[in-house]
Design an enzyme around this catalytic site. Structure first.
Site, PDB file in Angstrom:
ATOM      1  N   ASN A  10       0.749  -1.089  -0.015  1.00  0.00           N
ATOM      2  CA  ASN A  10       0.190   0.038   0.064  1.00  0.00           C
ATOM      3  C   ASN A  10       0.875   1.160   0.047  1.00  0.00           C
ATOM      4  O   ASN A  10       1.571   1.668   1.181  1.00  0.00           O
ATOM      5  CB  ASN A  10      -0.797  -0.049   1.198  1.00  0.00           C
ATOM      6  CG  ASN A  10      -1.599   1.182   1.204  1.00  0.00           C
ATOM      7  OD1 ASN A  10      -1.729   2.149   0.510  1.00  0.00           O
ATOM      8  ND2 ASN A  10      -2.507   1.486   2.460  1.00  0.00           N
ATOM      9  N   LYS A  12       0.025   4.411  -0.340  1.00  0.00           N
ATOM     10  CA  LYS A  12      -0.633   5.387   0.395  1.00  0.00           C
ATOM     11  C   LYS A  12      -0.561   6.605  -0.464  1.00  0.00           C
ATOM     12  O   LYS A  12      -0.711   6.693  -1.582  1.00  0.00           O
ATOM     13  CB  LYS A  12      -0.223   5.609   1.765  1.00  0.00           C
ATOM     14  CG  LYS A  12      -0.169   4.150   2.683  1.00  0.00           C
ATOM     15  CD  LYS A  12      -0.177   4.258   4.041  1.00  0.00           C
ATOM     16  CE  LYS A  12      -0.243   3.198   4.729  1.00  0.00           C
ATOM     17  NZ  LYS A  12      -0.083   3.218   6.166  1.00  0.00           N
ATOM     18  N   HIS A  96      -9.518   1.208   5.304  1.00  0.00           N
ATOM     19  CA  HIS A  96      -8.203   1.612   5.797  1.00  0.00           C
ATOM     20  C   HIS A  96      -8.327   2.451   7.203  1.00  0.00           C
ATOM     21  O   HIS A  96      -8.956   3.130   7.044  1.00  0.00           O
ATOM     22  CB  HIS A  96      -6.933   2.140   4.912  1.00  0.00           C
ATOM     23  CG  HIS A  96      -5.604   1.935   5.540  1.00  0.00           C
ATOM     24  ND1 HIS A  96      -5.302   2.720   6.329  1.00  0.00           N
ATOM     25  CD2 HIS A  96      -4.878   0.919   5.208  1.00  0.00           C
ATOM     26  CE1 HIS A  96      -3.813   2.474   6.589  1.00  0.00           C
ATOM     27  NE2 HIS A  96      -3.666   1.241   6.071  1.00  0.00           N
ATOM     28  N   GLU A  98      -6.513   4.522   8.258  1.00  0.00           N
ATOM     29  CA  GLU A  98      -6.332   5.972   8.222  1.00  0.00           C
ATOM     30  C   GLU A  98      -7.724   6.601   7.639  1.00  0.00           C
ATOM     31  O   GLU A  98      -7.994   7.705   7.962  1.00  0.00           O
ATOM     32  CB  GLU A  98      -5.067   6.088   7.100  1.00  0.00           C
ATOM     33  CG  GLU A  98      -3.836   5.882   7.915  1.00  0.00           C
ATOM     34  CD  GLU A  98      -2.713   5.210   6.917  1.00  0.00           C
ATOM     35  OE1 GLU A  98      -2.912   5.314   5.776  1.00  0.00           O
ATOM     36  OE2 GLU A  98      -1.836   4.762   7.612  1.00  0.00           O
ATOM     37  N   GLU A 157      -5.089  -4.721  10.857  1.00  0.00           N
ATOM     38  CA  GLU A 157      -3.834  -3.835  11.072  1.00  0.00           C
ATOM     39  C   GLU A 157      -4.120  -3.076  12.475  1.00  0.00           C
ATOM     40  O   GLU A 157      -4.881  -2.089  12.506  1.00  0.00           O
ATOM     41  CB  GLU A 157      -3.922  -2.823  10.075  1.00  0.00           C
ATOM     42  CG  GLU A 157      -3.726  -3.301   8.653  1.00  0.00           C
ATOM     43  CD  GLU A 157      -3.332  -2.179   7.703  1.00  0.00           C
ATOM     44  OE1 GLU A 157      -2.364  -2.458   6.883  1.00  0.00           O
ATOM     45  OE2 GLU A 157      -4.031  -1.173   7.779  1.00  0.00           O
ATOM     46  N   GLY A 163       3.059   2.364  10.686  1.00  0.00           N
ATOM     47  CA  GLY A 163       4.068   3.353  10.467  1.00  0.00           C
ATOM     48  C   GLY A 163       4.689   3.764  11.591  1.00  0.00           C
ATOM     49  O   GLY A 163       5.485   4.893  11.738  1.00  0.00           O
ATOM     50  N   SER A 203       3.958  -2.077  10.236  1.00  0.00           N
ATOM     51  CA  SER A 203       5.367  -1.959  10.393  1.00  0.00           C
ATOM     52  C   SER A 203       6.120  -3.477   9.915  1.00  0.00           C
ATOM     53  O   SER A 203       6.994  -3.743  10.572  1.00  0.00           O
ATOM     54  CB  SER A 203       5.849  -1.975  11.658  1.00  0.00           C
ATOM     55  OG  SER A 203       5.399  -0.323  11.853  1.00  0.00           O
TER      56      SER A 203
HETATM   57  O1  G3H Z   1      -1.706  -0.400   4.392  1.00  0.00           O
HETATM   58  C1  G3H Z   1      -0.518  -0.643   5.250  1.00  0.00           C
HETATM   59  C2  G3H Z   1      -0.669  -0.508   6.746  1.00  0.00           C
HETATM   60  O2  G3H Z   1      -1.019   0.878   6.965  1.00  0.00           O
HETATM   61  C3  G3H Z   1       0.873  -0.495   7.358  1.00  0.00           C
HETATM   62  O3  G3H Z   1       1.673   0.500   7.152  1.00  0.00           O
HETATM   63  O4  G3H Z   1       3.621  -0.720   7.064  1.00  0.00           O
HETATM   64  O5  G3H Z   1       3.558   1.656   6.977  1.00  0.00           O
HETATM   65  O6  G3H Z   1       3.160   0.244   8.952  1.00  0.00           O
HETATM   66  P1  G3H Z   1       3.225   0.460   7.701  1.00  0.00           P
END
Ligand code: G3H
Length: 240
Positions: A10, A12, A96, A98, A157, A163, A203
């Site tokens: 992803n 983002k 998601h 977010e 998640e 993140g 992460s």
């Molecule tokens: O969509 C992916 C997740 O939000 C994980 O993000 O790997 O940056 O922690 P991350």
């Protein structure tokens, strides 16, 4: 039934056309297991969907990061599931954390979106919340509205892991994934529980992915930050 390992990247709201092309080139040049063994899906921002689709190797696939809850129309800033079908984009990420947190997407809204996308033939990576109190009401509208689970992957998640560099331990991830599978068994049926991929996000990186992937109920990953790093981008494609 064996569940095919699933790796989602992803991206983002990141990247330039040049950066996106570099990641795609790295993916295209890699020697990876066959798509019969691992399913790889990358999710660029909307504006790069067609670019990535046109450049990406044919055994990897593309996902949008969102789509509208119903047929398109006067919904400025949205894109519809029909448009994804029209462009040949087979996957979408829905719900998601977010978007849930920043755009107030509710469980009901997410459930409706998942059901609508699936009804249009778009496969869904459906993200659900972190605690039991969040996971159950998050999963219920999806379970009530989706009839075809073949086209749904569930992504667990934990918000504290996204993140932050704080990954769930393999035991923590396994515990939750196992609990989610039991929930599917009790609330949908045993076939769906056995066949639905439940993937972990938060992460994940090249250093921690193998241990996570070794857990029996961890069927893959949704990777954020590390999926944008050329040095890490291939390390998640780890079939067992
Ligand atoms: O969509 C992916 C997740 O939000 C994980 O993000 O790997 O940056 O922690 P991350």
């Amino acid at each position: 039934m064996a569940r095919k390992f699933f790796v989602g990247g992803n991206w983002k709201c990141n990247g330039t056309a040049e950066e996106v092309k570099k990641i795609v080139t790295t993916l295209n040049e890699a020697e990876v297991p066959s798509e019969d063994v691992v399913e790889v899906v990358v999710s660029p921002p909307f504006v790069f969907l067609t670019l990535v689709k046109s450049l990406l190797r044919s055994d990897f696939h593309v996902a949008a990061q969102n789509c509208w809850v119903r047929k398109g129309g006067a919904f400025t800033g949205e894109i519809s599931a029909e448009m994804l079908v029209n462009l040949g984009i087979p996957w979408v990420i829905i719900g998601h954390s977010e978007r849930r947190a920043l755009l107030n997407e509710s469980n009901e809204f997410v459930g409706d979106k998942v059901a609508y996308a699936v009804s249009q033939g778009v496969k869904v990576i459906a993200c659900i919340g972190e605690t039991l109190e969040q996971r159950e009401p998050g999963s219920t509208p999806i379970a009530e509205k989706v009839t075809n689970w073949e086209n749904v992957v569930l992504a667990y998640e934990p918000v504290w892991a996204i993140g932050t560099g704080k990954v769930a331990t393999p035991a923590q991830a396994q515990e939750v994934h196992c609990e989610l599978r039991k929930w599917l068994n009790d609330n949908v049926n045993s076939e769906v529980a056995a066949s639905t991929r439940i993937i972990y996000g938060g992460s994940v990186n090249g250093a921690n992915c193998n241990e996570l992937a070794a857990q029996p109920d961890v069927d893959g990953f949704l990777v954020g930050g590390a999926s944008l790093k050329i040095s890490d981008v291939l390390s998640f494609i780890v079939p067992l």
